[in-house]
Design a protein around this motif. Structure first.
Motif, PDB file in Angstrom:
ATOM      1  N   MET A 189      -8.169   4.312  -4.183  1.00 30.64           N
ATOM      2  CA  MET A 189      -9.412   4.927  -3.748  1.00 30.64           C
ATOM      3  C   MET A 189      -9.091   6.128  -2.870  1.00 30.64           C
ATOM      4  N   LYS A 190      -9.926   7.155  -3.012  1.00 34.05           N
ATOM      5  CA  LYS A 190      -9.799   8.385  -2.233  1.00 34.05           C
ATOM      6  C   LYS A 190     -10.345   8.123  -0.842  1.00 34.05           C
ATOM      7  N   VAL A 191      -9.487   8.273   0.178  1.00 31.14           N
ATOM      8  CA  VAL A 191      -9.910   7.910   1.532  1.00 31.14           C
ATOM      9  C   VAL A 191      -9.704   9.022   2.557  1.00 31.14           C
ATOM     10  N   HIS A 192      -8.935  10.039   2.209  1.00 28.03           N
ATOM     11  CA  HIS A 192      -8.686  11.153   3.133  1.00 28.03           C
ATOM     12  C   HIS A 192      -8.907  12.483   2.418  1.00 28.03           C
ATOM     13  N   LEU A 224     -10.040  -3.382   3.952  1.00 26.95           N
ATOM     14  CA  LEU A 224      -9.996  -3.382   2.490  1.00 26.95           C
ATOM     15  C   LEU A 224     -11.037  -4.299   1.866  1.00 26.95           C
ATOM     16  N   ALA A 225     -12.010  -4.698   2.679  1.00 26.27           N
ATOM     17  CA  ALA A 225     -13.130  -5.450   2.117  1.00 26.27           C
ATOM     18  C   ALA A 225     -14.145  -4.517   1.464  1.00 26.27           C
ATOM     19  N   ASP A 263      -2.738  13.148  -2.842  1.00 23.65           N
ATOM     20  CA  ASP A 263      -4.152  13.333  -3.171  1.00 23.65           C
ATOM     21  C   ASP A 263      -5.085  12.668  -2.170  1.00 23.65           C
ATOM     22  N   GLY A 264      -4.532  12.084  -1.103  1.00 24.32           N
ATOM     23  CA  GLY A 264      -5.365  11.386  -0.126  1.00 24.32           C
ATOM     24  C   GLY A 264      -5.846  10.033  -0.600  1.00 24.32           C
ATOM     25  N   GLN A 265      -5.104   9.425  -1.522  1.00 27.87           N
ATOM     26  CA  GLN A 265      -5.478   8.131  -2.089  1.00 27.87           C
ATOM     27  C   GLN A 265      -4.629   7.008  -1.501  1.00 27.87           C
ATOM     28  N   ILE A 266      -5.278   5.866  -1.257  1.00 26.92           N
ATOM     29  CA  ILE A 266      -4.557   4.613  -1.044  1.00 26.92           C
ATOM     30  C   ILE A 266      -4.342   3.976  -2.414  1.00 26.92           C
ATOM     31  N   ASN A 267      -3.107   3.596  -2.707  1.00 22.49           N
ATOM     32  CA  ASN A 267      -2.771   2.888  -3.939  1.00 22.49           C
ATOM     33  C   ASN A 267      -2.306   1.496  -3.533  1.00 22.49           C
ATOM     34  N   LEU A 268      -3.006   0.467  -4.006  1.00 20.89           N
ATOM     35  CA  LEU A 268      -2.828  -0.889  -3.491  1.00 20.89           C
ATOM     36  C   LEU A 268      -2.527  -1.858  -4.623  1.00 20.89           C
ATOM     37  N   VAL A 269      -1.528  -2.719  -4.394  1.00 18.18           N
ATOM     38  CA  VAL A 269      -1.199  -3.787  -5.341  1.00 18.18           C
ATOM     39  C   VAL A 269      -1.121  -5.102  -4.579  1.00 18.18           C
ATOM     40  N   ALA A 301       0.847  -1.189   0.000  1.00 20.02           N
ATOM     41  CA  ALA A 301       0.000   0.000   0.000  1.00 20.02           C
ATOM     42  C   ALA A 301       0.883   1.239   0.000  1.00 20.02           C
ATOM     43  N   ALA A 302       0.475   2.243  -0.775  1.00 17.14           N
ATOM     44  CA  ALA A 302       1.180   3.515  -0.804  1.00 17.14           C
ATOM     45  C   ALA A 302       0.162   4.632  -0.612  1.00 17.14           C
TER      46      ALA A 302
END
Length: 367
Positions: free
Chosen positions: A123-126, A158-159, A102-108, A97-98
């Motif tokens: 996804m925008k989370v903050h 993350l569900a 932009d307040g986004q979580i970037n997940l691989v 996770a990064a």
């Protein structure tokens, strides 16, 4: 991984000056098909299960290198929606996770992608930049914690697209770290929150940093009994969680250089990164002065100090077995965006832990 660094001869135990001549740089071969950071490096983290190093950069990229006996090779890379400020591995090493500006979580999920440049889910989370991300396990489940300049820490399974809980921190989150069930959060205005992750929505204790200037980094002890704090004013503090151990708290000066033109004047540099050795419980500090040092907190002793590496050190981490210390050399934004010049170095270096470099002094307890 001895093959990467060649013969490892123990350094003299009597010398406190460290040797960086065997440090290996992860090379930028200027091949456009193989990405390499083109802007400041904001974060580093080794995988807890493999010899992979994740690197987050202000160029909006996250790079994952595989460290082998023959060198380091890019394994994966992905693009974030904003400038990547932080990166973290899941506890089983399968997901990355990064957090970005932009307040986004970037997940691989590495189980779902091939090698090379891959696509991240985001996804925008903050409502503001995500400055810190950390994975942890509690009550048998994996969670991701995200700390933001919007003054909150949010917990995710993350569900779904909503957090399972939100922690109001009162001020912008600048830094945080997790070890076992301890979460430590450093915010603006020098507040430090301690959370027992068995009760993640409750702040167990809040203190004002013992350091008089802005908090730059917090890092948990290897045994989760406390944490270290670094400030912009070249100081580090050692803090224990339990009230019964407060007599062991102390702070010390570091990352300062004597002004050759003034006997009583020292140049003061920010402590940008603190990392604890996973086996020995000793720790490193690294700073804007371009040096790093290894310390034994129980003996209140510096084990080794290393010469300047040619630029500010912005991030550090130890490998899962503690045999490699990775550090990033790049601009640390301490003089504003106008000072970020194209000719400043951007490097990822791997320092082999040789001999007793990180071992505590004899007859000192390990915590």
């Amino acid at each position: 991984m001895a093959g990467l660094f060649g013969s490892q001869q123990a350094a003299s135990a009597s010398s406190t000056t460290g040797d960086t001549s065997k440090d290996v740089e992860i090379k930028n071969d200027n091949n456009s098909s193989i990405p390499y950071p083109s802007d400041s490096i904001s974060d580093l983290m080794f995988s807890p299960t493999n010899d992979y190093l994740a690197v987050a950069s202000w160029d909006k990229q996250v790079y994952i290198y595989e460290i082998t006996g023959n060198g380091a090779a890019l394994k994966w890379a992905f693009t974030c929606q904003g400038h990547a400020l932080c990166v973290a591995w899941s506890t089983d090493g399968t997901r990355i996770a990064a957090g970005d500006t932009d307040g986004q979580i970037n997940l691989v999920d590495l189980r779902e992608v091939g090698q090379g440049v891959v696509q991240a889910k985001f996804m925008k989370v903050h409502g503001a930049a995500i400055k810190c991300v950390r994975w942890f396990q509690t009550q048998g489940k994996d969670y991701l914690a995200t700390g933001s300049w919007d003054k909150t820490v949010k917990y995710w399974d993350l569900a779904g697209s909503t957090p399972v809980a939100v922690l109001e921190c009162g001020e912008r989150v600048y830094t945080m770290d997790v070890k076992n069930q301890l979460l430590v959060i450093g915010t603006a205005e020098r507040h430090i929150h301690m959370i027992n992750l068995n009760e993640p929505t409750k702040i167990a204790k809040t203190i004002t940093s013992p350091l008089k200037w802005q908090t730059r980094v917090v890092s948990c002890f290897a045994d989760a009994s406390g944490f270290a704090v670094g400030s912009i004013e070249g100081r580090c503090a050692i803090q224990y969680v339990d009230d019964k151990d407060t007599s062991l708290n102390f702070s010390f000066k570091c990352h300062r250089q004597q002004d050759p033109n003034a006997r009583d004047v020292a140049k003061v540099y920010s402590v940008n990164a603190i990392s604890f050795h996973p086996i020995h419980g000793t720790f490193s500090t690294a700073g804007s002065d371009g040096t790093f040092h290894f310390w034994d907190k129980d003996a209140k002793h510096r084990l080794k100090g290393y010469p300047e590496v040619g630029g500010s050190i912005t991030a550090t981490c130890f490998s899962r077995n503690g045999d490699i210390f990775a550090y990033a050399v790049s601009y640390d934004w301490s003089k504003g965006y106008t000072a970020n010049k194209p000719d400043l170095p951007i490097k990822i270096k791997l320092h082999p832990i040789i001999g007793d470099e990180c071992k505590p002094r004899p007859n000192t307890k390990k915590r």
